[in-house]
Design an enzyme around this catalytic site. Structure first.
Site, mmCIF file in Angstrom:
data_model
loop_
_atom_site.group_PDB
_atom_site.id
_atom_site.type_symbol
_atom_site.label_atom_id
_atom_site.label_comp_id
_atom_site.label_asym_id
_atom_site.label_seq_id
_atom_site.Cartn_x
_atom_site.Cartn_y
_atom_site.Cartn_z
ATOM 1 C CE1 TYR A 1 48.096 28.091 77.553
ATOM 2 C CE2 TYR A 1 48.533 26.230 76.470
ATOM 3 C CZ TYR A 1 47.740 27.116 77.121
ATOM 4 O OH TYR A 1 46.336 26.612 77.253
ATOM 5 C CE LYS B 1 44.929 31.364 74.004
ATOM 6 N NZ LYS B 1 46.276 30.657 74.281
ATOM 7 C CG ASP C 1 53.660 29.880 70.804
ATOM 8 O OD1 ASP C 1 53.065 30.636 70.482
ATOM 9 O OD2 ASP C 1 53.036 29.098 71.831
ATOM 10 N NE ARG D 1 41.065 12.728 58.222
ATOM 11 C CZ ARG D 1 41.283 11.892 57.150
ATOM 12 N NH1 ARG D 1 42.208 12.297 56.623
ATOM 13 N NH2 ARG D 1 40.583 10.757 56.775
HETATM 14 C C1 PLP Z 1 47.051 29.365 74.438
HETATM 15 C C2 PLP Z 1 48.405 29.138 73.820
HETATM 16 C C3 PLP Z 1 48.676 28.186 73.327
HETATM 17 C C4 PLP Z 1 47.723 26.839 73.130
HETATM 18 O O1 PLP Z 1 46.579 27.339 72.254
HETATM 19 P P1 PLP Z 1 45.237 26.520 72.492
HETATM 20 O O2 PLP Z 1 44.585 27.119 71.191
HETATM 21 O O3 PLP Z 1 44.713 26.759 73.661
HETATM 22 O O4 PLP Z 1 45.211 25.014 72.061
HETATM 23 C C5 PLP Z 1 49.833 27.990 72.860
HETATM 24 N N1 PLP Z 1 50.875 28.987 73.017
HETATM 25 C C6 PLP Z 1 50.501 30.009 73.661
HETATM 26 C C7 PLP Z 1 51.712 31.053 73.886
HETATM 27 C C8 PLP Z 1 49.261 30.310 74.128
HETATM 28 O O5 PLP Z 1 48.824 31.236 74.741
#
Ligand code: PLP
Length: 381
Positions: free
Chosen positions: A104, A201, A176, A51
């Site tokens: 998101y 992604k 983000d 961890r």
């Molecule tokens: C998918 C997404 C998230 C969240 O991420 P997860 O891996 O699904 O927890 C946050 N910000 C954006 C822009 C996303 O597309």
């Protein structure tokens, strides 16, 4: 690996020295929870318990830091796990956060339904306007949260301008960077304090792993985030770290192809009689096209559009698509299509983040552009 190397080289080599034991050119999957100590406290390479640190995760974390131009990268079990760890590092009861009016859905839900229960206040602003951000800031504001390009409306925020507004108020700027990836945009170099990723992604890129990341160029903040990563425990596992690292090696070539294919898709959509509006930062008529052109290397693979005939017509386009797979998520090599109002953004219904009912979002993959255009043409009918 020196920071002097260009992005493509760092993507393949940063954090990935040959394995000291065997010379393996790819970091092995250290599927292990604990490590033998050479006498009490005699740790080999600092490894004690997985961890706290695991060599496969360390390889990914060093790679992430290099790609974003930061000093510290941290890998998490998901994007939302990374966001939760960040929020609980930066904020305490009574603090306030400015969040974007296009983000998101899960990020919004984390603020509105989870973090708010611990006495953290939030307000929504159109972050495309630095003045709107300034107006939303209060004396208690500790962070400004920005997503650019945003999900699903491809809104753009001027990172350098909003960093100035946040810093004037003594708040941190969080960006983000999931939609752009560090190949297309590097928020830390524009003044952001922390970069967030859903590595699920584009970073992973193959729709086979869920993960998240935080990267900062501030050593002290990096230490605090690492402390919370260990204290809260939402870490990326060794196999997930390995898959993400493998995906990242091809990030640059994938993003080039995603962008080229998206530009072909946009060309088709803007002249299609059934399409009433196209959202893509590469379009000169996008309201912040100039800002996008200034802060991004290229405009990426995400395209949203509105369909004549309203919600049912938009849902029908999604249902008729064949090569574009109907599904949530984005950023994989395969093209995906979805209806944000009923799928990824159902959690923002009725809020200031509500999305148009006739909206369709496409994650344009790296298949043949001709095949993709043929599929969209038949889906639009
Ligand atoms: C998918 C997404 C998230 C969240 O991420 P997860 O891996 O699904 O927890 C946050 N910000 C954006 C822009 C996303 O597309």
């Amino acid at each position: 690996m020196s920071d002097q190397h260009s992005f493509e080289t760092l993507a393949i080599h940063a954090g990935q020295e040959a394995d000291p034991l065997t010379g393996a050119v790819v970091p092995p999957i250290y599927q292990v929870s604990t490590y033998k100590q050479d006498g009490v406290g005699g740790l080999r390479g600092g490894y004690e318990y997985s961890r706290s640190a695991n060599p496969t995760r360390t390889a990914l974390e060093e790679n992430l830091a290099a790609l974003e131009g930061g000093v510290r990268g941290l890998a998490f079990a998901s994007g939302l796990a990374a966001e939760d760890t960040l929020l609980r590092t930066l904020l305490a009861p009574g603090d306030h956060v400015v969040i974007p009016n296009d983000a998101y859905g899960g990020t919004f839900r984390l603020f509105a339904k989870v973090v708010s229960r611990w006495g953290v206040e939030w307000s929504v602003a159109n972050t495309s306007s630095p003045d709107a951000v300034r107006a939303a800031i209060r004396p208690e504001t500790k962070a400004v949260w920005v997503e650019t390009p945003s999900n699903p409306l491809l809104g753009i925020t001027d990172i350098a301008a909003v960093a100035g507004v946040a810093h004037e108020a003594g708040a941190k700027l969080v960006v983000d960077n999931t939609f752009a990836s560090p190949y297309l945009q590097q928020p830390l170099s524009l003044g952001a304090d922390v970069v967030v990723h859903s590595t699920t992604k584009y970073m992973g890129g193959h729709s086979d792993v869920v993960g998240g990341a935080l990267i900062t160029a501030d050593t002290g903040l990096g230490e605090e985030l690492a402390y919370h990563q260990n204290a809260m425990g939402a870490v990326a596992g060794p196999f997930d770290s390995w898959l993400t690292l493998r995906g990242i090696k091809t990030l640059a070539v994938r993003m080039d192809r995603h962008t080229a294919n998206a530009e072909r898709v946009v060309d088709l959509l803007v002249s299609h009689p059934k399409v009433t509006q196209v959202y893509y930062p590469g379009l000169p008529e996008h309201p912040l096209h100039e800002v996008a052109a200034k802060q991004m290397r290229a405009f990426g693979g995400m395209v949203s559009f509105r369909v004549a005939g309203g919600e049912e017509a938009a849902v029908e386009v999604c249902n008729r698509a064949k090569l574009f797979t109907l599904g949530e998520s984005l950023g994989g090599v395969e093209s995906l299509i979805e209806h944000p109002g009923r799928m990824t953004h159902a959690s923002v219904a009725g809020s200031q983040l509500e999305v148009p009912a006739d909206l369709v979002r496409a994650s344009v993959g790296i298949e043949s552009a001709d095949d993709l255009l043929a599929d969209l043409t038949q889906a639009l009918g």
